[in-house]
Each structure stands twice: as C-alpha cells, then as structure tokens.
Scaffold this motif. Structure first.
Motif, PDB file in Angstrom:
ATOM      1  N   LEU A 170       0.835  -1.214   0.000  1.00 17.21           N
ATOM      2  CA  LEU A 170       0.000   0.000   0.000  1.00 17.21           C
ATOM      3  C   LEU A 170       0.867   1.262   0.000  1.00 17.21           C
ATOM      4  CD1 LEU A 170      -2.978   0.903   0.026  1.00 17.21           C
ATOM      5  CD2 LEU A 170      -2.873   0.926   2.526  1.00 17.21           C
ATOM      6  N   ALA A 171       1.966   1.206   0.738  1.00 20.97           N
ATOM      7  CA  ALA A 171       2.872   2.372   0.775  1.00 20.97           C
ATOM      8  C   ALA A 171       3.407   2.660  -0.626  1.00 20.97           C
ATOM      9  CB  ALA A 171       4.021   2.113   1.745  1.00 20.97           C
ATOM     10  N   TRP A 172       3.678   1.624  -1.380  1.00 21.95           N
ATOM     11  CA  TRP A 172       4.152   1.809  -2.762  1.00 21.95           C
ATOM     12  C   TRP A 172       3.018   2.194  -3.713  1.00 21.95           C
ATOM     13  CZ3 TRP A 172       8.808   2.735  -4.568  1.00 21.95           C
ATOM     14  CH2 TRP A 172       9.915   2.418  -3.761  1.00 21.95           C
ATOM     15  N   GLU A 173       1.784   1.760  -3.419  1.00 22.51           N
ATOM     16  CA  GLU A 173       0.641   2.195  -4.237  1.00 22.51           C
ATOM     17  C   GLU A 173       0.539   3.718  -4.195  1.00 22.51           C
ATOM     18  OE1 GLU A 173      -3.137   0.240  -3.517  1.00 22.51           O
ATOM     19  OE2 GLU A 173      -2.109  -1.576  -2.885  1.00 22.51           O
ATOM     20  N   HIS A 174       0.804   4.264  -3.014  1.00 19.59           N
ATOM     21  CA  HIS A 174       0.676   5.710  -2.824  1.00 19.59           C
ATOM     22  C   HIS A 174       1.757   6.478  -3.577  1.00 19.59           C
ATOM     23  CE1 HIS A 174      -1.480   4.690   1.211  1.00 19.59           C
ATOM     24  NE2 HIS A 174      -2.233   4.472   0.159  1.00 19.59           N
ATOM     25  N   LYS A 175       2.819   5.783  -3.953  1.00 22.18           N
ATOM     26  CA  LYS A 175       3.855   6.427  -4.778  1.00 22.18           C
ATOM     27  C   LYS A 175       3.576   6.190  -6.270  1.00 22.18           C
ATOM     28  CE  LYS A 175       7.696   5.732  -1.437  1.00 22.18           C
ATOM     29  NZ  LYS A 175       6.990   5.101  -0.330  1.00 22.18           N
ATOM     30  N   LEU A 176       3.150   4.953  -6.574  1.00 24.87           N
ATOM     31  CA  LEU A 176       3.003   4.553  -7.978  1.00 24.87           C
ATOM     32  C   LEU A 176       1.837   5.263  -8.669  1.00 24.87           C
ATOM     33  CD1 LEU A 176       3.877   2.634 -10.306  1.00 24.87           C
ATOM     34  CD2 LEU A 176       2.178   1.000  -9.416  1.00 24.87           C
ATOM     35  N   TYR A 177       0.664   5.253  -8.014  1.00 23.32           N
ATOM     36  CA  TYR A 177      -0.529   5.769  -8.688  1.00 23.32           C
ATOM     37  C   TYR A 177      -0.376   7.249  -9.072  1.00 23.32           C
ATOM     38  CZ  TYR A 177      -5.457   4.686  -9.903  1.00 23.32           C
ATOM     39  OH  TYR A 177      -6.637   4.400 -10.579  1.00 23.32           O
ATOM     40  N   PRO A 178       0.091   8.120  -8.144  1.00 20.92           N
ATOM     41  CA  PRO A 178       0.290   9.518  -8.541  1.00 20.92           C
ATOM     42  C   PRO A 178       1.297   9.689  -9.680  1.00 20.92           C
ATOM     43  CG  PRO A 178       0.218   9.362  -6.163  1.00 20.92           C
ATOM     44  CD  PRO A 178       0.302   7.964  -6.674  1.00 20.92           C
ATOM     45  N   ALA A 179       2.344   8.855  -9.675  1.00 23.53           N
ATOM     46  CA  ALA A 179       3.355   8.967 -10.745  1.00 23.53           C
ATOM     47  C   ALA A 179       2.752   8.575 -12.093  1.00 23.53           C
ATOM     48  CB  ALA A 179       4.551   8.079 -10.418  1.00 23.53           C
ATOM     49  N   VAL A 180       1.926   7.524 -12.092  1.00 25.84           N
ATOM     50  CA  VAL A 180       1.289   7.094 -13.333  1.00 25.84           C
ATOM     51  C   VAL A 180       0.279   8.132 -13.799  1.00 25.84           C
ATOM     52  CG1 VAL A 180      -0.252   5.382 -14.379  1.00 25.84           C
ATOM     53  CG2 VAL A 180       1.648   4.629 -12.931  1.00 25.84           C
ATOM     54  N   LEU A 181      -0.535   8.657 -12.869  1.00 25.40           N
ATOM     55  CA  LEU A 181      -1.566   9.628 -13.258  1.00 25.40           C
ATOM     56  C   LEU A 181      -0.931  10.855 -13.907  1.00 25.40           C
ATOM     57  CD1 LEU A 181      -4.453  10.702 -13.365  1.00 25.40           C
ATOM     58  CD2 LEU A 181      -4.128  11.577 -11.033  1.00 25.40           C
ATOM     59  N   GLU A 182       0.165  11.351 -13.320  1.00 25.79           N
ATOM     60  CA  GLU A 182       0.802  12.566 -13.867  1.00 25.79           C
ATOM     61  C   GLU A 182       1.234  12.321 -15.310  1.00 25.79           C
ATOM     62  OE1 GLU A 182       4.067  13.677 -14.608  1.00 25.79           O
ATOM     63  OE2 GLU A 182       3.502  15.803 -14.671  1.00 25.79           O
ATOM     64  N   ARG A 183       1.865  11.158 -15.528  1.00 27.09           N
ATOM     65  CA  ARG A 183       2.308  10.830 -16.902  1.00 27.09           C
ATOM     66  C   ARG A 183       1.097  10.673 -17.819  1.00 27.09           C
ATOM     67  NH1 ARG A 183       7.249   6.414 -17.321  1.00 27.09           N
ATOM     68  NH2 ARG A 183       8.653   7.728 -16.128  1.00 27.09           N
ATOM     69  N   PHE A 184       0.095   9.930 -17.325  1.00 32.51           N
ATOM     70  CA  PHE A 184      -1.078   9.636 -18.157  1.00 32.51           C
ATOM     71  C   PHE A 184      -1.777  10.933 -18.562  1.00 32.51           C
ATOM     72  CE2 PHE A 184      -3.973   6.463 -19.751  1.00 32.51           C
ATOM     73  CZ  PHE A 184      -5.209   7.071 -19.778  1.00 32.51           C
ATOM     74  N   ALA A 185      -1.864  11.871 -17.613  1.00 32.10           N
ATOM     75  CA  ALA A 185      -2.550  13.148 -17.885  1.00 32.10           C
ATOM     76  C   ALA A 185      -1.786  13.985 -18.910  1.00 32.10           C
ATOM     77  CB  ALA A 185      -2.721  13.933 -16.589  1.00 32.10           C
ATOM     78  N   ARG A 186      -0.498  13.722 -19.040  1.00 31.13           N
ATOM     79  CA  ARG A 186       0.318  14.434 -20.031  1.00 31.13           C
ATOM     80  C   ARG A 186       0.354  13.684 -21.362  1.00 31.13           C
ATOM     81  NH1 ARG A 186       5.257  14.039 -19.179  1.00 31.13           N
ATOM     82  NH2 ARG A 186       5.519  13.260 -17.058  1.00 31.13           N
ATOM     83  N   GLY A 187      -0.391  12.538 -21.415  1.00 31.24           N
ATOM     84  CA  GLY A 187      -0.423  11.791 -22.674  1.00 31.24           C
ATOM     85  C   GLY A 187       0.751  10.859 -22.849  1.00 31.24           C
ATOM     86  N   ASP A 188       1.510  10.648 -21.792  1.00 32.47           N
ATOM     87  CA  ASP A 188       2.700   9.782 -21.852  1.00 32.47           C
ATOM     88  C   ASP A 188       2.304   8.392 -21.350  1.00 32.47           C
ATOM     89  OD1 ASP A 188       6.061  10.051 -20.378  1.00 32.47           O
ATOM     90  OD2 ASP A 188       5.018   8.406 -21.411  1.00 32.47           O
ATOM     91  N   ARG A 189       2.459   7.388 -22.169  1.00 31.76           N
ATOM     92  CA  ARG A 189       2.029   6.032 -21.799  1.00 31.76           C
ATOM     93  C   ARG A 189       3.215   5.136 -21.427  1.00 31.76           C
ATOM     94  NH1 ARG A 189      -1.705   8.593 -21.758  1.00 31.76           N
ATOM     95  NH2 ARG A 189      -3.766   8.392 -22.758  1.00 31.76           N
ATOM     96  N   ALA A 190       4.405   5.690 -21.341  1.00 27.78           N
ATOM     97  CA  ALA A 190       5.568   4.866 -20.949  1.00 27.78           C
ATOM     98  C   ALA A 190       5.350   4.361 -19.520  1.00 27.78           C
ATOM     99  CB  ALA A 190       6.839   5.716 -21.012  1.00 27.78           C
ATOM    100  N   PRO A 191       5.560   3.065 -19.292  1.00 28.72           N
ATOM    101  CA  PRO A 191       5.272   2.528 -17.955  1.00 28.72           C
ATOM    102  C   PRO A 191       6.209   3.089 -16.890  1.00 28.72           C
ATOM    103  CG  PRO A 191       6.199   0.818 -19.367  1.00 28.72           C
ATOM    104  CD  PRO A 191       5.994   2.009 -20.229  1.00 28.72           C
ATOM    105  N   VAL A 192       5.612   3.317 -15.688  1.00 27.74           N
ATOM    106  CA  VAL A 192       6.388   3.748 -14.517  1.00 27.74           C
ATOM    107  C   VAL A 192       6.806   2.481 -13.784  1.00 27.74           C
ATOM    108  CG1 VAL A 192       6.309   4.970 -12.302  1.00 27.74           C
ATOM    109  CG2 VAL A 192       5.090   5.900 -14.291  1.00 27.74           C
ATOM    110  N   LEU A 193       8.112   2.298 -13.581  1.00 25.76           N
ATOM    111  CA  LEU A 193       8.588   1.082 -12.896  1.00 25.76           C
ATOM    112  C   LEU A 193       9.360   1.491 -11.641  1.00 25.76           C
ATOM    113  CD1 LEU A 193       9.719  -0.872 -16.093  1.00 25.76           C
ATOM    114  CD2 LEU A 193       7.566  -1.076 -14.825  1.00 25.76           C
ATOM    115  N   LEU A 194       8.824   1.099 -10.482  1.00 30.59           N
ATOM    116  CA  LEU A 194       9.444   1.491  -9.205  1.00 30.59           C
ATOM    117  C   LEU A 194       9.897   0.244  -8.442  1.00 30.59           C
ATOM    118  CD1 LEU A 194       6.822   4.192  -8.039  1.00 30.59           C
ATOM    119  CD2 LEU A 194       8.954   4.559  -9.311  1.00 30.59           C
ATOM    120  N   PRO A 195      10.858   0.253  -7.517  1.00 29.65           N
ATOM    121  CA  PRO A 195      11.587   1.481  -7.172  1.00 29.65           C
ATOM    122  C   PRO A 195      12.569   1.873  -8.295  1.00 29.65           C
ATOM    123  CG  PRO A 195      12.425  -0.393  -5.889  1.00 29.65           C
ATOM    124  CD  PRO A 195      11.250  -0.891  -6.680  1.00 29.65           C
TER     125      PRO A 195
END
Ligand code: GRF
Length: 195
Positions: A170-195
């Motif tokens: 869950l702690a990582w969900e809170h990092k991953l989802y915002p990072a994906v949303l920011e990219r997605f909202a900019r039209g960038d579909r490259a996957p976010v891979l953490l850490p």
C-alpha cells in the motif's frame, strides 16, 4: 484534465492522488464517488473541498446494469477526462467500462498478470514468491487486465504475513498511482517502474 476518483473504503489511494494534483500538474480532481455511504474516504475528500457522491450498490442486488446506470449520473455530470478506480471494490461491466475506455485506470495490489482478483498478498506468500507489488493498468472489460501503465515491486521477507505485506504494498501504491496519473494526464504512456 479533470479526474474523477471512485472509492469504496478508506480512500488512502484517493488521498495520495488528490494531494499530488497541485502546481503545474496537468490534472485536478473533480469528483470522489463511492458505492459505500460509510466510506472513510468521503470525509477526506470533503475536507479537501472536493465534490463527493454516493451510489449505494446494495438496492440493485445483482442487477449490475441498473447500478451502473445510476453510478453514471454523477460521474458524467462531473465531466471527467480521466476516471481513477482507487480501492473501488465493485466489478464493472464491459458496457460501463466501454464508456470510459482508454481513460479509466485502476490500481491492483499484485504484479499483474499474477494474482488477479482478491487475497493477492496471501496468495503471493503461499506461492513462496520472493517479490510482490502493485500495478496500475488501463481498465478493460476483463477483470484486472488491460495495458499496464506502472508497477512497483516489494520484496517478500521471511515472516511476512498478508497484513505486513499489504502494508508494504500500500505504501508503494501511494507512490506509484500519482506517478502514473501525472504521466497519463500528459499523454505519456511509458510505464512507470518502481523502485
Ligand atoms: C487496498 O487493499 C489497496 O491495496 C487496494 O484497495 C484497498 C483499499 O485502498 N488498491 P484505499 O486505502 O481505499 O485506497
């Protein structure tokens, strides 16, 4: 971009998403919608000045189409560009999903395609996996399927229980989802891979 967020419970993912949409972030929250009037996330959204709505699924019994017809009303009224499922615990039909195809995201607590469905942490431990994690994906008609937009990996350590693992994920969900949303909202579909 206008973002509607669907929740069913505490809404910790919703809070992480909302609190990330500031400054020059291309998106802003426009609605938090729940199927559960007692969802703790509703108060957190209201505290942040975000419009909220509730459509209880229980009066509709097994009639998913009728429930979704109601759920659509506040959702379409909010005119979202993006819909984020965040701890939303109802399965959505293909008809509903098709109305938002390509702009609906979900976060699932496993490294998809492993462990679709429920009890993902217990299943990872039972399988003896050394790694587990969470995935953000585009929502399609098939449950917990759809193009992967991001993943975060956590080690499964000796002595981990489903609860301890769920907390780490869950702690990582809170990092991953915002990072994906920011990219997605900019039209960038490259996957976010953490850490
Ligand atoms: C958590 O189990 C999380 O892994 C999943 O939804 C559940 C509740 O999340 N995504 P939240 O605190 O309501 O966002």
């Amino acid at each position: 971009k206008r973002v509607a967020i669907l929740i069913s419970g505490g809404g910790s993912n919703m809070v992480s998403l909302v609190d990330s949409m500031t400054g020059d972030h291309p998106a802003r929250p426009c609605l938090v919608l729940s199927n559960n009037a007692d969802a703790g996330g509703l108060a957190k959204a209201a505290d942040r000045g975000i419009a909220t709505a509730v459509v209880d699924h229980r009066p509709f019994g097994g009639d998913r189409a009728a429930f979704e017809a109601e759920l659509c009303k506040p959702l379409l009224e909010a005119q979202p560009d993006i819909v984020c499922l965040a701890g939303f615990m109802r399965v959505l039909t293909g008809d509903f999903v098709s109305r938002f195809q390509g702009r609906m995201l979900n976060i699932h607590p496993s490294l998809l395609p492993k462990y679709k469905g429920l009890n993902t942490h217990a299943r990872a431990i039972a399988a003896g996996d050394a790694e587990h994690g969470c995935t953000v994906h585009e929502v399609t008609a098939a449950l917990d399927d759809g193009p992967i937009l991001g993943q975060a990996r956590v080690p499964v350590e000796p002595g981990d229980t489903p609860d301890s693992l769920a907390r780490k994920v869950l702690a990582w969900e809170h990092k991953l989802y915002p990072a994906v949303l920011e990219r997605f909202a900019r039209g960038d579909r490259a996957p976010v891979l953490l850490p």
